[in-house]
Design an enzyme around this catalytic site. Structure first.
Site, short mmCIF file in Angstrom:
data_model
loop_
_atom_site.label_atom_id
_atom_site.label_comp_id
_atom_site.label_asym_id
_atom_site.label_seq_id
_atom_site.Cartn_x
_atom_site.Cartn_y
_atom_site.Cartn_z
N PHE A 138 0.86 -1.19 0.00
CA PHE A 138 0.00 0.00 0.00
C PHE A 138 0.89 1.24 0.00
CE2 PHE A 138 -4.26 -1.47 2.16
CZ PHE A 138 -4.33 -2.53 1.28
N CYS A 140 4.04 1.88 -2.29
CA CYS A 140 5.10 2.09 -3.29
C CYS A 140 5.27 3.61 -3.48
CB CYS A 140 4.73 1.42 -4.60
SG CYS A 140 5.90 1.74 -5.90
N CYS A 351 34.27 21.24 19.93
CA CYS A 351 33.27 21.50 20.98
C CYS A 351 33.14 23.01 21.21
CB CYS A 351 33.64 20.79 22.27
SG CYS A 351 35.28 21.23 22.89
N CYS A 385 28.05 19.72 22.46
CA CYS A 385 29.51 19.54 22.40
C CYS A 385 29.86 18.05 22.38
CB CYS A 385 30.19 20.22 23.59
SG CYS A 385 29.48 19.75 25.18
N CYS A 389 32.26 15.92 19.53
CA CYS A 389 33.60 15.50 19.93
C CYS A 389 33.96 14.17 19.24
CB CYS A 389 33.69 15.33 21.45
SG CYS A 389 35.32 14.72 21.93
S1 SF4 Z 1 26.45 21.04 27.03
FE1 SF4 Z 1 25.74 22.63 25.61
S2 SF4 Z 1 25.91 24.50 26.81
FE2 SF4 Z 1 27.13 22.98 27.90
S3 SF4 Z 1 29.18 23.22 27.09
FE3 SF4 Z 1 28.21 21.66 25.83
S4 SF4 Z 1 27.35 22.77 24.10
FE4 SF4 Z 1 27.84 24.29 25.68
S1 SF4 Z 2 38.67 16.41 21.37
FE1 SF4 Z 2 36.60 16.75 22.05
S2 SF4 Z 2 36.83 17.81 24.00
FE2 SF4 Z 2 38.76 17.98 22.95
S3 SF4 Z 2 38.64 19.89 21.83
FE3 SF4 Z 2 37.96 18.29 20.40
S4 SF4 Z 2 35.76 18.25 20.67
FE4 SF4 Z 2 36.58 19.38 22.41
#
Ligand code: SF4
Ligand code: SF4
Ligand SMILES: Cc1cc2nc3c(=O)[nH]c(=O)nc-3n(C[C@H](O)[C@H](O)[C@H](O)COP(=O)(O)O)c2cc1C
Length: 413
Positions: A138, A140, A351, A385, A389
């Protein structure tokens, strides 16, 4: 210690040797290929969607394009394939032979019709041929026959219920799955219509209508057929999150058996699909990309997982994650803050950029040491962040009020 796990299970009254099924697609379109898939160890097949004789299937080539990145070329696959060029007369023969050669496997077939007579003729002939299960397409993405041109049948609640009823009426005790699309406003209403129509289960879902890409010099869409392209059906890992949500939403709201399909690429995905409510999992892009041998890893990995978790059967996983899926307002409100694991940090600064321009300006950059410093006051704990990373050097710690406890939120992917 590893406990040997039997992967067999019941699905809509059918005994499955394992919960891994080849979905209606190229791996089940040629007799020899479907045969090889079953021989390699897949638990069953759903033969590529067939139709009544005389129905024209104007296939166009090249029909495939990929969506990916430099590091991984196929994250998703877009196709402008239609249903099978083989009609029901050929599929009847194949069902009979496959059932004879593989009596212990699930031999299913997928159908699509334009009118009541077509749907019921297809069902009657497949039943006679000895099919274990009938799936109805039903969904596609290039449009189903029988409704408005270009519109998928499962995008209409009324049509879904009506056609499901026609099919089930003819199928009688043969199990019927309705393969739906997540491309609707309310998937729960569609699932309810399937149930009301009397079908036994839902295949959630299919490929997702998409536009794979545009050549920026010629403005041709991909895949390009002499400069022209069409919307294609996206499959593979790119659509897994949509499938997970679709299965979960149906499972939470409608009491109906679900076959999971769309984006499963390894045994972990199988666990995820089943934990949100699927009773088995169908595959297409994985075997198209890496071949039928992938069944070995699926079986081995899944069996080890079940053993490690103390489960006895694949069905023990079904629905396990559902109680944890809540609406946003039902979630707890922990206080979280980012914390650096200095020994892991490679000083890339990703980050810092992410928080500066997409977080809360809570990171200072120490350019001499090439290290980020997190400001606990400014940080709201959004975890942006942590996502960027590359070496998992950021943890989100959760401070529980009135206690010295510090929990780390570990993002496992
Ligand atoms: S958690 Fe969000 S507000 Fe806190 S350091 Fe990381 S990116 Fe910045
Ligand atoms: S390795 Fe991770 S914690 Fe270190 S600077 Fe890069 S993003 Fe930030
Ligand atoms: C080239 C191609 C052709 C397909 N043809 C059909 C079809 O005839 N009928 C159908 O129900 N689904 C068809 N599908 C959809 C697959 O069965 C499956 O639902 C989809 O690819 C999502 O699963 P995956 O991410 O494991 O590939 C097709 C998929 C591809 C890639």
């Amino acid at each position: 210690m590893y406990k040997k796990i039997d992967l067999s299970m019941e699905f809509l009254g059918i005994r499955l040797e394992n919960p891994f099924i080849l979905s209606a697609a190229p791996p089940t379109d040629e007799f020899d290929i479907a045969y090889n898939g079953l021989k390699a160890g897949w638990g069953g097949v759903i033969l590529k969607t067939t139709s009544v004789e005389g129905n024209s299937v104007p296939l166009k080539y090249p029909m495939m394009s990929s969506f990916g990145s430099m590091s991984r070329k196929v994250i998703g696959l877009g196709n402008i394939d239609l249903i099978s060029g083989y009609h029901i007369d050929e599929i009847e023969k194949r069902v009979k032979i496959l059932k004879e050669v593989f009596p212990e496997k699930m031999i299913g077939a997928s159908i699509m019709g334009a009118k009541k007579e077509d749907w019921q003729t297809l069902v009657g002939r497949l039943k006679k041929a000895g099919v274990d299960l009938i799936e109805c397409s039903f969904s596609c993405p290039q449009g189903s026959m029988g409704e408005e041109a270009g519109r998928m049948l499962a995008q209409s609640i009324e049509a879904t219920e009506k056609v499901a009823r026609w099919v089930k009426e003819a199928a009688e005790d043969t199990p019927v799955l309705i393969k739906i699309t997540p491309q609707v406003t309310d998937i729960v209403e569609v699932a309810k219509a399937v149930k009301k129509g009397g079908a036994d289960g839902i295949t959630a879902s299919n490929t997702i209508p998409s536009l794979l890409g545009i050549d920026i010099n010629t403005f041709e869409p991909y895949p390009s057929l002499f400069g022209k392209g069409a919307y294609s059906g996206l499959s593979g890992p790119a659509i897994k999150p949509i499938t997970l949500r679709t299965i979960a939403e149906i499972a939470k709201n409608v009491d109906i058996t679900i076959s999971g399909n769309g984006g499963a690429f390894n045994w972990r995905d199988v666990v995820e699909f089943m934990s949100v409510g699927a009773s088995n999992v169908q595959f297409c892009t994985l075997p198209m990309h890496y071949g039928f041998r992938t069944i070995k890893d699926l079986k081995r990995g899944f069996a080890h997982y079940l053993s490690d978790m103390g489960f006895n059967s694949p069905l023990d996983v079904v629905g396990k994650a559902l109680p944890n899926i809540k609406s946003q307002d039902e979630l707890p409100s922990p206080k979280t803050r980012a914390e650096l694991v200095e020994e892991k940090c490679v000083g890339c600064g990703l980050c810092y950029s992410a928080c500066s321009d997409g977080g809360h300006m809570a990171i200072d950059w120490d350019s001499e040491k090439r290290l980020p410093h997190f400001d606990e006051e400014k940080c709201v704990g959004c975890a942006m962040c942590m996502q960027v990373c590359p070496v998992d050097a950021i943890k989100m710690n959760e401070k529980i009020e009135n206690s010295n406890n510090v929990h780390y939120f570990v993002e496992k992917r």
